[in-house]
Scaffold this motif. Structure first.
Motif, PDB file in Angstrom:
ATOM      1  N   HIS C 190      32.089  32.763  39.264  1.00 37.29           N
ATOM      2  CA  HIS C 190      32.415  34.167  39.496  1.00 37.29           C
ATOM      3  C   HIS C 190      33.712  34.337  40.267  1.00 37.29           C
ATOM      4  O   HIS C 190      34.405  35.341  40.100  1.00 37.29           O
ATOM      5  CB  HIS C 190      31.241  34.854  40.182  1.00 37.29           C
ATOM      6  CG  HIS C 190      30.033  34.889  39.291  1.00 37.29           C
ATOM      7  ND1 HIS C 190      29.894  35.811  38.297  1.00 37.29           N
ATOM      8  CD2 HIS C 190      28.970  34.072  39.202  1.00 37.29           C
ATOM      9  CE1 HIS C 190      28.762  35.582  37.640  1.00 37.29           C
ATOM     10  NE2 HIS C 190      28.183  34.523  38.163  1.00 37.29           N
ATOM     11  N   LEU C 193      36.330  34.088  37.623  1.00 39.94           N
ATOM     12  CA  LEU C 193      36.340  35.323  36.836  1.00 39.94           C
ATOM     13  C   LEU C 193      37.023  36.443  37.612  1.00 39.94           C
ATOM     14  O   LEU C 193      37.757  37.258  37.035  1.00 39.94           O
ATOM     15  CB  LEU C 193      34.904  35.732  36.482  1.00 39.94           C
ATOM     16  CG  LEU C 193      34.226  34.870  35.429  1.00 39.94           C
ATOM     17  CD1 LEU C 193      32.780  35.290  35.254  1.00 39.94           C
ATOM     18  CD2 LEU C 193      34.962  34.961  34.096  1.00 39.94           C
ATOM     19  N   ALA C 194      36.809  36.463  38.923  1.00 44.91           N
ATOM     20  CA  ALA C 194      37.416  37.513  39.746  1.00 44.91           C
ATOM     21  C   ALA C 194      38.943  37.456  39.676  1.00 44.91           C
ATOM     22  O   ALA C 194      39.611  38.485  39.653  1.00 44.91           O
ATOM     23  CB  ALA C 194      36.939  37.388  41.185  1.00 44.91           C
ATOM     24  N   ILE C 195      39.475  36.219  39.624  1.00 48.71           N
ATOM     25  CA  ILE C 195      40.932  36.071  39.531  1.00 48.71           C
ATOM     26  C   ILE C 195      41.425  36.641  38.205  1.00 48.71           C
ATOM     27  O   ILE C 195      42.403  37.400  38.150  1.00 48.71           O
ATOM     28  CB  ILE C 195      41.328  34.590  39.623  1.00 48.71           C
ATOM     29  CG1 ILE C 195      40.897  34.034  40.966  1.00 48.71           C
ATOM     30  CG2 ILE C 195      42.816  34.429  39.431  1.00 48.71           C
ATOM     31  CD1 ILE C 195      40.808  32.529  40.965  1.00 48.71           C
ATOM     32  N   ASP C 197      39.953  38.789  36.425  1.00 51.88           N
ATOM     33  CA  ASP C 197      39.689  40.218  36.488  1.00 51.88           C
ATOM     34  C   ASP C 197      40.849  40.938  37.160  1.00 51.88           C
ATOM     35  O   ASP C 197      41.352  41.951  36.675  1.00 51.88           O
ATOM     36  CB  ASP C 197      38.408  40.423  37.308  1.00 51.88           C
ATOM     37  CG  ASP C 197      37.625  41.616  36.811  1.00 51.88           C
ATOM     38  OD1 ASP C 197      38.034  42.197  35.793  1.00 51.88           O
ATOM     39  OD2 ASP C 197      36.616  41.951  37.438  1.00 51.88           O
ATOM     40  N   GLU C 198      41.289  40.362  38.286  1.00 53.72           N
ATOM     41  CA  GLU C 198      42.368  40.986  39.034  1.00 53.72           C
ATOM     42  C   GLU C 198      43.653  41.031  38.217  1.00 53.72           C
ATOM     43  O   GLU C 198      44.386  42.018  38.242  1.00 53.72           O
ATOM     44  CB  GLU C 198      42.590  40.205  40.329  1.00 53.72           C
ATOM     45  CG  GLU C 198      43.074  41.089  41.458  1.00 53.72           C
ATOM     46  CD  GLU C 198      44.322  40.553  42.086  1.00 53.72           C
ATOM     47  OE1 GLU C 198      44.200  39.677  42.945  1.00 53.72           O
ATOM     48  OE2 GLU C 198      45.412  40.988  41.706  1.00 53.72           O
ATOM     49  N   LEU C 199      43.899  39.964  37.472  1.00 53.37           N
ATOM     50  CA  LEU C 199      45.112  39.920  36.651  1.00 53.37           C
ATOM     51  C   LEU C 199      45.091  41.004  35.586  1.00 53.37           C
ATOM     52  O   LEU C 199      46.122  41.576  35.246  1.00 53.37           O
ATOM     53  CB  LEU C 199      45.257  38.540  36.002  1.00 53.37           C
ATOM     54  CG  LEU C 199      45.704  37.448  36.965  1.00 53.37           C
ATOM     55  CD1 LEU C 199      45.519  36.078  36.351  1.00 53.37           C
ATOM     56  CD2 LEU C 199      47.157  37.660  37.361  1.00 53.37           C
TER      57      LEU C 199
END
Lengths: 263, 297, 259
Positions: C190, C193-195, C197-199
């Protein structure tokens, strides 16, 4: 049926001794299914391989049916414990046909009526006679894993050790193999020990499970407790939370808080 | 033909033999798709055929001397000419193929199995056994092959049998190394664990599980080495330490023709060409086999 | 605004000894500044689609399409030189197995630095600083150590994150991620995935995730394209996977074991 007490395993890497499993204890009654969950490096697979007799150097006590299992085991002791491995592509000999793979354990233990038993073993895992003389490269991943299960069961063991048996399979095939394992356990009163990183798989197959981390058991609870999220430790709660899917709000907050630059 | 093909490619073979043949057929199709490999195979098969059929292919006796006809250039009576004793070079090359084949065959039969067993045992068991066996292998590997063969032949006495023994003794260590490397990777595979859990003995595992997987890369290596073995055998012959006269060994023939190289070029060139073509054949065949038998497939 | 990746009528066939095998049989979709999932089981052709976009298929594969463009660049028609600039620079790709993507004889740090320098046009010191930042961003606890390490010295999860850092260093406008997290533990999964997501959210990157994990798709992606036997059988909002209409999607969703 099987009792593990204060099991410790250490590996020697270079000159250093690296503990992989530290004081793990649990007991599994006959006909039950017990799960070991954890992330990579938690020591869950080492526990399973030690019980399987594939690791020679360990401390503690492993009992099957009240009989202690030593590091060196005779054929009769080995016959009671069989294993299904993670990688269906690596667990079958690439140059042996299905029939030869299944005949090998029968020959080793001097069991007769091999042809009939091989057909029966294949039928039990949902494969018909046409698969007898196929090589592993002529089988799909799910079919290979069925053959591996048939190989484990052909000696009629009391305990089956399952090492991530479905992690290399597609979801629909995974569901079929899990159903198969579940059915075989009920039909034959088998005792299972399942190792997996996937909480969903463990909950599907087991009644009780232990969460491992850094070589130790962090928490032992029932599958229904896990399903409800009624666990005692933060680590287990974190695992449950993660298995339920991605949480955008919490994750993005973490990213913002850490002030991480990605460009 | 199509029925045969369908039978071979059957997804559900009815017997182990059909399964094995189907597997071989698929490998053959891959092999046959490679023209160079096929050329190599044809050359090697041709060599075998020529050696076997030598008496039918030439009316000349490879040993019959006829000093009136010495050093005749290639022509209608002697297609490849005659040598310094008036012997027909074509006949000598054809009969010489038997000697070459015998050397190659014997070396393969002795060196490859020894290397296979040593390597598999060493790799699978590991520990002190591995250390001892591999140090012995290293000792053999440390000597240049031709020099070691020369020393052995010098000690045992010249002759074709001793040349074979010398070649075999110097040929096995690379196979042991290769088999050991394979055994080391196979040892960690899960089907080996499965066999252990069924109660298979370590020796049983080595012979039924490990060795069959090591053989294919060994066969490839052996085929590729054949060219080298032929050259070393010819080298021994050339130096007078291999087959003894009047045997029509190719290396010895070159040695004999050496002094006529400028005026009667064919005496040394014809056996030289034979060595070249056969070595090339084995190399092409080995390359083709490598593509087909790659154990990683 | 351009639509980013546009694909229409993509077909891929492989040569085999039993004749040509169609792996992808007419696929149409677009990826804008969003998270799109290509879902399916093995053999559905989903990975082939990902590789076909960057023309990274073996020579036995034949790619054909009515239209395959990225920001107006014809991905099928342009020459290999142009394609090399697109790969890595404009479109990045993360593979499931990091061992094939990292150069074994170069340190991880140097590979990331090279990536920055090749596509960002910045100096060595700055590139090094950014590489360390990027390693920290993919949740590598000890960036200095990983920077100096060779790929074989890293665990699977660590190698996976190092590779993600390398691909992201090039600042791609579109990221194709083939099972980017299935080698990772759930807790790390996760974070990675957060990275990504941020991009997507902050930098407008497009993301095409190729996966079999429906749980991930349902909670992470915007849209899902369900593939089976080389075709897209259903396209739907990812949050609506549980209420899918197509029987195959429903079966797939039901098969996934969940808590």
């Amino acid at each position: 049926m099987i009792r593990v007490e204060d099991l410790s395993v250490a590996f020697r890497a270079g000159g250093r001794v690296v503990p992989a499993v530290r004081g793990v204890s649990f007991a599994v009654p006959k006909g039950a299914a017990f799960g070991l969950v954890g992330e990579s490096g938690s020591g869950k697979t080492t526990v399973l391989r030690t019980i399987a007799g594939l690791i020679d150097d360990w401390d503690g006590r492993i009992e099957v049916d009240g009989v202690p299992m030593g590091a060196k085991r005779d054929r009769a002791a080995r016959r009671q414990l069989q294993m299904v491995f993670q990688d269906p592509y690596g667990s079958l000999h690439p140059r042996h046909t299905v029939a030869r793979t299944l005949a090998a354990p029968l020959r080793l233990h001097g069991v007769g009526e091999r042809d009939r038993r091989i057909d029966a073993a294949l039928a039990d895992v949902g494969l018909d006679r046409r698969f007898r003389y196929r090589y592993p490269n002529q089988l799909s991943g799910g079919q290979r894993q069925r053959v591996a299960i048939a190989r484990a069961l052909i000696l009629e063991p009391a305990i089956v050790l399952l090492d991530e048996p479905t992690s290399a399979l597609d979801v629909s095939v995974q569901a079929e193999v899990l159903d198969l394992l579940d059915r075989l356990r009920r039909e034959r009163a088998l005792t299972y020990i399942l190792v997996s990183h996937d909480l969903g798989v463990v909950v599907r197959l087991c009644e009780t499970m232990a969460v491992m981390r850094n070589g130790e058991v962090v928490e032992t609870a029932t599958a229904s407790a896990f399903r409800k999220g009624a666990v005692a430790t933060d680590y287990a709660r974190g695992l449950i939370e993660s298995s339920r899917g991605y949480r955008r709000e919490t994750r993005m907050a973490e990213v913002a808080e850490a002030g991480i630059r990605t460009t | 033909m199509t029925a045969m093909r369908a039978w071979l490619l059957d997804e559900a073979p009815a017997s182990p033999a059909q399964a094995a043949m189907g597997r071989a057929y698929v490998a053959w199709r891959d092999f046959a798709a490679n023209p160079l490999a096929l050329t190599g195979l044809i050359i090697v098969l041709l060599l075998v055929a020529l050696a076997v059929l030598a008496p039918l292919l030439t009316a000349h006796d490879p040993y019959a001397q006829n000093l009136d006809d010495r050093l005749l250039p290639p022509g209608a009576a002697h297609w490849l000419g005659t040598d310094q004793l008036g012997r027909d070079i074509l006949a000598r090359i054809l009969y010489g193929a038997r000697i070459t084949l015998m050397i190659v065959g014997l070396v393969a039969v002795i060196a490859a199995p020894v290397g296979l067993v040593v390597g598999c045992v060493s790799g699978y068991f590991g520990g002190w056994l591995d250390v001892v066996m591999m140090r012995v292998t290293d000792v053999f590997l440390a000597f240049p092959r031709l020099i070691l063969a020369l020393a052995l032949v010098a000690a045992l006495g010249p002759g074709i049998e001793n040349a074979v023994i010398a070649l075999a003794l110097t040929a096995w260590p690379p196979y042991a190394r290769l088999a050991r490397a394979e055994a080391l990777t196979i040892r960690g595979r899960e089907f080996i664990d499965a066999a252990r859990m069924q109660g298979a003995t370590a020796w049983g595992i080595v012979f039924t599980q490990v060795m069959p997987l090591c053989t294919s890369s060994l066969i490839v290596r052996l085929t590729l080495d054949m060219a080298g073995i032929i050259l070393i055998a010819a080298g021994l012959g050339f130096l007078g330490l291999g087959a003894q006269p009047p045997a029509p060994e190719w290396g010895a023939m070159i040695a004999a023709g050496r002094q006529y190289l400028f005026d009667q070029w064919w005496v040394a060139t014809m056996p030289g060409l034979a060595i070249l073509v056969v070595s090339l054949g084995f190399n092409l065949l080995g390359d083709g086999l490598r593509d087909v038998l790659d154990p990683r497939r | 605004m351009t639509a980013g990746l546009e694909i229409a009528g993509l077909r891929v066939a492989y040569d085999s000894i039993r004749g040509p095998v169609v792996a992808v049989d007419g696929v149409d979709f677009t990826v804008g500044h969003e998270r799109v999932a290509l879902v399916g089981e093995s053999g559905s052709g989903k990975s082939t689609v990902g590789r076909a976009i960057l023309r990274l298929l073996p020579p036995s594969a034949h790619i054909a399409a009515d239209r395959m463009t990225f920001d107006g660049i014809d991905l099928l028609g342009c020459d290999e030189r142009r394609m090399r600039r697109v790969r890595g620079g404009r479109i990045g790709m993360i593979l499931q197995d990091p061992r094939h993507a990292l150069n074994p004889v170069m340190t991880v740090g140097r590979q990331i630095v090279e990536s920055y320098r090749a596509h960002g046009g910045i100096g060595g010191t700055e590139a090094r600083r950014r590489a360390l930042d990027m390693l920290a961003a993919v949740h590598i606890r000890d960036p200095e150590r990983v920077f100096a390490a060779y790929p074989h010295q890293l665990s699977g999860g660590m190698g996976q994150r190092a590779m993600i850092a390398m691909v992201l260093a090039a600042g791609p406008d579109l990221l194709i991620a083939d099972e980017p997290t299935s080698a990772l533990d759930v807790t790390v999964r996760h974070s990675v995935l957060a990275i990504l997501d941020e991009l997507v959210i902050a930098h407008g990157m497009g993301l095409l995730i190729i996966t079999h994990d429906l749980n991930l798709v349902a909670t992470f992606c915007d849209r899902a394209l369900v593939m089976r036997a080389g075709r897209i059988v259903e396209a739907l909002p990812a949050s609506g996977l549980a209420e899918a209409h197509h029987p195959y999607t429903r079966a797939l969703f039901a098969a996934a074991p969940t808590l």
